[in-house]
Design a protein around this motif. Sequence first.
Motif, short mmCIF file in Angstrom:
data_model
loop_
_atom_site.label_atom_id
_atom_site.label_comp_id
_atom_site.label_asym_id
_atom_site.label_seq_id
_atom_site.Cartn_x
_atom_site.Cartn_y
_atom_site.Cartn_z
N MET A 1 42.85 40.34 33.87
CA MET A 1 42.85 39.08 34.58
C MET A 1 43.75 39.16 35.80
O MET A 1 44.87 39.68 35.72
CB MET A 1 43.37 37.96 33.66
N PHE A 2 43.27 38.66 36.95
CA PHE A 2 44.14 38.57 38.11
C PHE A 2 43.65 37.46 39.05
O PHE A 2 42.48 37.07 39.04
CB PHE A 2 44.26 39.91 38.85
N LEU A 3 44.59 36.96 39.84
CA LEU A 3 44.33 35.90 40.81
C LEU A 3 43.95 36.54 42.14
O LEU A 3 44.73 37.30 42.72
CB LEU A 3 45.57 35.02 40.96
N LYS A 4 42.75 36.24 42.64
CA LYS A 4 42.23 36.88 43.86
C LYS A 4 42.54 36.07 45.11
O LYS A 4 42.87 36.63 46.15
CB LYS A 4 40.71 37.06 43.74
N HIS A 5 42.39 34.75 45.01
CA HIS A 5 42.53 33.91 46.20
C HIS A 5 43.26 32.63 45.83
O HIS A 5 43.02 32.05 44.77
CB HIS A 5 41.15 33.56 46.77
N LEU A 6 44.13 32.19 46.72
CA LEU A 6 44.91 30.97 46.49
C LEU A 6 44.88 30.11 47.74
O LEU A 6 45.09 30.59 48.86
CB LEU A 6 46.36 31.35 46.14
N HIS A 7 44.60 28.82 47.55
CA HIS A 7 44.48 27.87 48.67
C HIS A 7 45.32 26.63 48.34
O HIS A 7 45.08 25.97 47.32
CB HIS A 7 43.01 27.49 48.87
N LEU A 8 46.30 26.31 49.18
CA LEU A 8 47.17 25.16 48.97
C LEU A 8 47.13 24.22 50.17
O LEU A 8 47.08 24.66 51.32
CB LEU A 8 48.63 25.60 48.78
N LEU A 21 45.04 37.90 47.58
CA LEU A 21 46.07 38.58 46.80
C LEU A 21 45.55 39.90 46.23
O LEU A 21 44.34 40.04 45.99
CB LEU A 21 46.55 37.67 45.67
N CYS A 22 46.45 40.84 46.01
CA CYS A 22 46.03 42.11 45.44
C CYS A 22 46.23 42.09 43.93
O CYS A 22 46.95 41.24 43.39
CB CYS A 22 46.82 43.27 46.07
N GLU A 23 45.61 43.05 43.27
CA GLU A 23 45.66 43.09 41.81
C GLU A 23 46.98 43.65 41.29
O GLU A 23 47.29 43.50 40.11
CB GLU A 23 44.49 43.93 41.29
N GLY A 24 47.77 44.25 42.18
CA GLY A 24 49.04 44.83 41.78
C GLY A 24 50.21 43.90 41.99
O GLY A 24 50.34 42.88 41.32
N ASN A 331 50.16 44.11 34.71
CA ASN A 331 49.05 44.14 35.66
C ASN A 331 49.46 43.45 36.96
O ASN A 331 50.22 43.99 37.73
CB ASN A 331 47.82 43.50 35.02
N GLN A 332 49.02 42.23 37.20
CA GLN A 332 49.35 41.54 38.45
C GLN A 332 50.73 40.90 38.37
O GLN A 332 51.05 40.17 37.43
CB GLN A 332 48.30 40.48 38.78
N ILE A 333 51.55 41.16 39.39
CA ILE A 333 52.94 40.69 39.42
C ILE A 333 53.20 40.00 40.75
O ILE A 333 52.73 40.44 41.81
CB ILE A 333 53.92 41.87 39.25
N PHE A 334 53.96 38.90 40.69
CA PHE A 334 54.38 38.17 41.88
C PHE A 334 55.90 38.17 41.92
O PHE A 334 56.55 37.79 40.95
CB PHE A 334 53.85 36.74 41.87
N ILE A 335 56.47 38.59 43.06
CA ILE A 335 57.92 38.71 43.20
C ILE A 335 58.39 37.94 44.42
O ILE A 335 57.77 38.01 45.49
CB ILE A 335 58.34 40.19 43.34
#
Length: 367
Positions: A1-8, A21-24, A331-335
Amino acid sequence: MFLKHLHLINFKNIELAQLELCEGINCFIGSNGAGKTNMLDAIYYMSFCKSFFNPIDSQNIRHEHDFFVIQGTYNLNDEKEHVYCGLKKGVKKQFKRNKKEYDKLSNHIGLLPLVMISPQDERLIVEGSEQRRKYIDSVISQYDRAYLEHLINYNRVISQRNVYLKNLKALNKAAHDMLDVWDFQILELGKKISKARALFLDELKPVFLEMYNFISGEKEVVEFAYKSHLNDDDFEVALRESRERDMILGYSTKGVHKDDVDFRIGGYPIKKMGSQGQKKTFLIALKLGQFKFLAEHKNRKPLLLLDDIFDKLDTQRGDRLIELVGGDFFNQIFITDTQLNRIKPVLRKINKESRIFMVEDGEFKQQ
């Protein structure tokens, strides 16, 4: 599972953001208050239908505006999933999955498992038992729908009992008969909740210890223990005997809504004896243990959100953490971080695809 696109749109200080967004590893770099943590909060919102930081939805709308929108497109089991959340002041919040609105927000919990590690986690150690119960409940609710229903029903019973207690003048037979009805539900629902919490903590403990020992280099001895009124053999008697005190106080003093977890280091409460680095290591190990637990129970890897993760960690612990999250298990990480020159060496050590977004005044630019 990963987040591909985000719209705010109009979420906190972010007027408009559209990110691929990338999968890494996806890094958000900027000064304090720039909006990088708000981006993590938007991702958290799509998993839990609420903010990690502020439970009052209307206060998450950008100043001088009357609505916000969060939309995300995920790859889930090789299928596209679209999540939409819209809130307008004075109007009920809309939460949709693939354009279909949920009847109950609780039906969404668990679809997109997520673990967030934030400086706010320090509340788990320094504040009261309510924070630790919320933590346990949020994890179990992501994989056990029945538990979430039991918890909702239990909280409703406690709320009704408390209202009755506040208006009660005397403990006569009629009052005891009414309290018998609620206490039966407190006991039955409480048994299910307490059992689930105990099982979760028992399964979490060895993974937590493994993570802590790896990050700390096995320098300290840590542990935690579950404390619940329902572990007492005479809980049913204690519940009845507490009625007079409950009536005086105007609320229910016995039950799983008073459960707690005792965090210790070297045999002493970590709240009093742990250094800042030890406390942060404890919390990181707890959350990474939660990650592994959810991955096994959900049969999919959660998103991992790391907010200001390197603050208060010495170089050795920081390097061990990098080695840990850089492995194939995550898998997918946000820092988020304030320093680009601190993140670039981190990314070079990790064999994962990465993207860096520079953040300033709520605007995001890919580097």
